[in-house]
Enzyme design. Sequence first.
Site, PDB file in Angstrom:
ATOM      1  CB  SER A  68       8.569  24.969 -22.431  1.00 37.24           C
ATOM      2  OG  SER A  68       7.710  23.911 -22.600  1.00 37.24           O
ATOM      3  CG  ASP A 284       7.208  24.919 -25.763  1.00 35.31           C
ATOM      4  OD1 ASP A 284       6.488  24.237 -25.012  1.00 35.31           O
ATOM      5  OD2 ASP A 284       8.389  24.622 -26.017  1.00 35.31           O
ATOM      6  CD  GLU A 386      10.247  13.923 -20.055  1.00 31.39           C
ATOM      7  OE1 GLU A 386      11.282  13.817 -19.396  1.00 31.39           O
ATOM      8  OE2 GLU A 386       9.839  15.001 -20.504  1.00 31.39           O
ATOM      9  CG  ASN A 388       6.396  16.101 -18.717  1.00 30.15           C
ATOM     10  OD1 ASN A 388       6.303  15.623 -19.836  1.00 30.15           O
ATOM     11  ND2 ASN A 388       7.546  16.561 -18.229  1.00 30.15           N
ATOM     12  N   GLY A 514      15.778  20.767 -14.000  1.00 32.26           N
ATOM     13  CA  GLY A 514      16.745  21.356 -14.921  1.00 32.26           C
ATOM     14  C   GLY A 514      16.171  22.543 -15.661  1.00 32.26           C
ATOM     15  NE  ARG A 520      10.426  19.192 -12.385  1.00 35.08           N
ATOM     16  CZ  ARG A 520       9.712  20.283 -12.644  1.00 35.08           C
ATOM     17  NH1 ARG A 520       8.628  20.553 -11.923  1.00 35.08           N
ATOM     18  NH2 ARG A 520      10.053  21.112 -13.619  1.00 35.08           N
TER      19      ARG A 520
HETATM   20  C1  G16 Z   1      11.333  20.187 -20.516  1.00 36.04           C
HETATM   21  C2  G16 Z   1      11.975  18.931 -21.059  1.00 36.04           C
HETATM   22  C3  G16 Z   1      11.265  17.718 -20.530  1.00 36.04           C
HETATM   23  C4  G16 Z   1      11.231  17.744 -19.025  1.00 36.04           C
HETATM   24  C5  G16 Z   1      10.670  19.076 -18.526  1.00 36.04           C
HETATM   25  C6  G16 Z   1      10.808  19.232 -17.038  1.00 36.04           C
HETATM   26  O1  G16 Z   1      10.019  20.277 -20.960  1.00 36.04           O
HETATM   27  O2  G16 Z   1      11.936  18.969 -22.472  1.00 36.04           O
HETATM   28  O3  G16 Z   1      11.911  16.572 -21.003  1.00 36.04           O
HETATM   29  O4  G16 Z   1      10.461  16.724 -18.514  1.00 36.04           O
HETATM   30  O5  G16 Z   1      11.362  20.150 -19.112  1.00 36.04           O
HETATM   31  O6  G16 Z   1      12.169  19.130 -16.714  1.00 36.04           O
HETATM   32  P1  G16 Z   1      12.710  19.393 -15.253  1.00 36.04           P
HETATM   33  O7  G16 Z   1      12.002  18.395 -14.380  1.00 36.04           O
HETATM   34  O8  G16 Z   1      14.181  19.143 -15.358  1.00 36.04           O
HETATM   35  O9  G16 Z   1      12.329  20.788 -14.882  1.00 36.04           O
HETATM   36  P2  G16 Z   1       9.405  21.663 -21.464  1.00 36.04           P
HETATM   37  O10 G16 Z   1       8.037  21.323 -21.903  1.00 36.04           O
HETATM   38  O11 G16 Z   1       9.467  22.611 -20.312  1.00 36.04           O
HETATM   39  O12 G16 Z   1      10.318  22.065 -22.589  1.00 36.04           O
END
Ligand code: G16
Length: 557
Positions: A68, A284, A386, A388, A514, A520
């Site tokens: 992503s 993505d 979210e 983002n 994650g 962050r």
């Molecule tokens: C993924 C998750 C989102 C999350 C983002 C950032 O997005 O699907 O729900 O907000 O990662 O997550 P983290 O703060 O744990 O790094 P994507 O667009 O990368 O698939």
Amino acid sequence: MSFGGITAEAIKTAAKAYPKPAVHYTYGTAGFRTKGDLLPSVMFRIGLLAVLRSKVLGKTIGVMITASHNPEIDNGVKLVEPMGEMLKQSWEGYATELANAETEDAMLDSLKKVIAEENIPMDVNSSVVVARDTRPSGDLLVKALLDGLNVMKADIKNYDMLTTPQLHYMVRCINTKGTPDAYGEPTTDGYYNKLYAAFKKFVVGKPKLSQLHVDCANGVGAPKLKELIKVMGNDIDIKVENDQITTKGKLNYKCGADFVKLYQLQPEGMELKPGYRACSLDGDADRIVYYYIDNDNKFRLLDGDKIASLAAGYIMDMAKIANIQVPREDGSKSPLKIGVVQTAYANGSSTDYLRNKLNVPVPFTQTGVKHLHHEALKYDVGVYFEANGHGTVLFSDAAINAFKTTKGATPEQENAIESLKGLTELINQAVGDAISDMLLVEAILTVRGWTLEQWNSQYTDLPSRQEKVKVSDRTQFKCIKADTELAEPKELQEIIDNEVKKYPNGRCFVRPSGTEDIVRVYAEANTAENADKLNYTISGIVFDKFGGVGERPSYYL
Ligand code: G16
């Protein structure tokens, strides 16, 4: 033990091509994510697990290979459930255990454990659909995945390159085919035609919006958006920007939704002038943020919170006019229950606007669309985004039925009911989808006759700053209260509490990512200077006292 007629020896032999490196893997916010070259063994094993998941449910399971928004060198993989949702949480543990089994024998033991605990009927067929994004490591990883699926004799459909939400759409279509919940044709044409038909109903006879510049992050959104544009013809005016999917190093680099949201800057690689309308997808195409340059040459961001507010405002207006009464299980009827789900990253002004101007309930969940999705299912219309730009709107079966069976007493009421029905077709019900969300925004702006400035004037964001800090061990940070506070390290939470008090409207939290190997830090305050100060104070402390690695955080640019 035989695995549904397949010998342990056969699985071990196939697995030998993919030895596990000395790495610990975790099935995190969005599946496994790390450097692409560390993932072949994970892909092979995810193939095995996908087969088990398919057998136990008797349904088709999806596997998406993507990282992503992450840098191009990363890759990742996640499993998609039959209706297009994220993997059931209890299976995340199985995935993690299987990926970390050190030897082939340990891998087989881990498989046996899943089979026994979940009582998996090994003699039934399995069906798995696969897709990937544009990452250079994708080819090899697909091969490893297919080897895992083939050794288990799965029925496989490989879609090659798709956006993540398209793969979720395919899975839902395949599993609902021939049922009353049939979602559509499991092809990219089926996907484009469905979205286009729904969009057309909103915009027919209304003045067309000016051109939309779409930054595709040099990812899979670019070719897919071009395919959609071919289907939509003159009904939409889109300029595809940042579409260099084969140029090395370009994916998500200083462009795309994550970059734009994080740094509150326009992406590189596209021209943006006052009067232009623009948005960015991520690598993505499951996230989207809008933006423009105002007459004072200031960059203005319309993020996931603004999209949620736009969608919720429109839905509330339509619901009021439509006056739909939804039948309840106890035999009573009541108006549509609408809610907007947010996370700690939501701008405080957006929460205030939603709760106090639109008067909708706003529950908070942990970060990760799987958590928001789950919460949104509690409403007839559950809007979740979210900040983002990752989100969608879910409609309950009861609400969809009520839209279908209610007849409007006036043309206005009939139109509002039709609009609500149209939204259920336009918005991807499986997962957050940048392309579907873009059409949703364009449809609402067309119907409202709004410019981006008018949309932006709904409320004014509190200034905020988000930073990434690299530390030696991000697992030392443990969040509670929907990620708004740290249970550990206590000492850091005390420092944050004291710092926040120094700034009007101050809010700050620290959370381990994650999806990336970083922590962050989010801060907001009454002025941009204060939000920056609060963030850099805390980011600096995280770096200095909690194992900072590499460069100490400092102001971007
Ligand atoms: C993924 C998750 C989102 C999350 C983002 C950032 O997005 O699907 O729900 O907000 O990662 O997550 P983290 O703060 O744990 O790094 P994507 O667009 O990368 O698939």
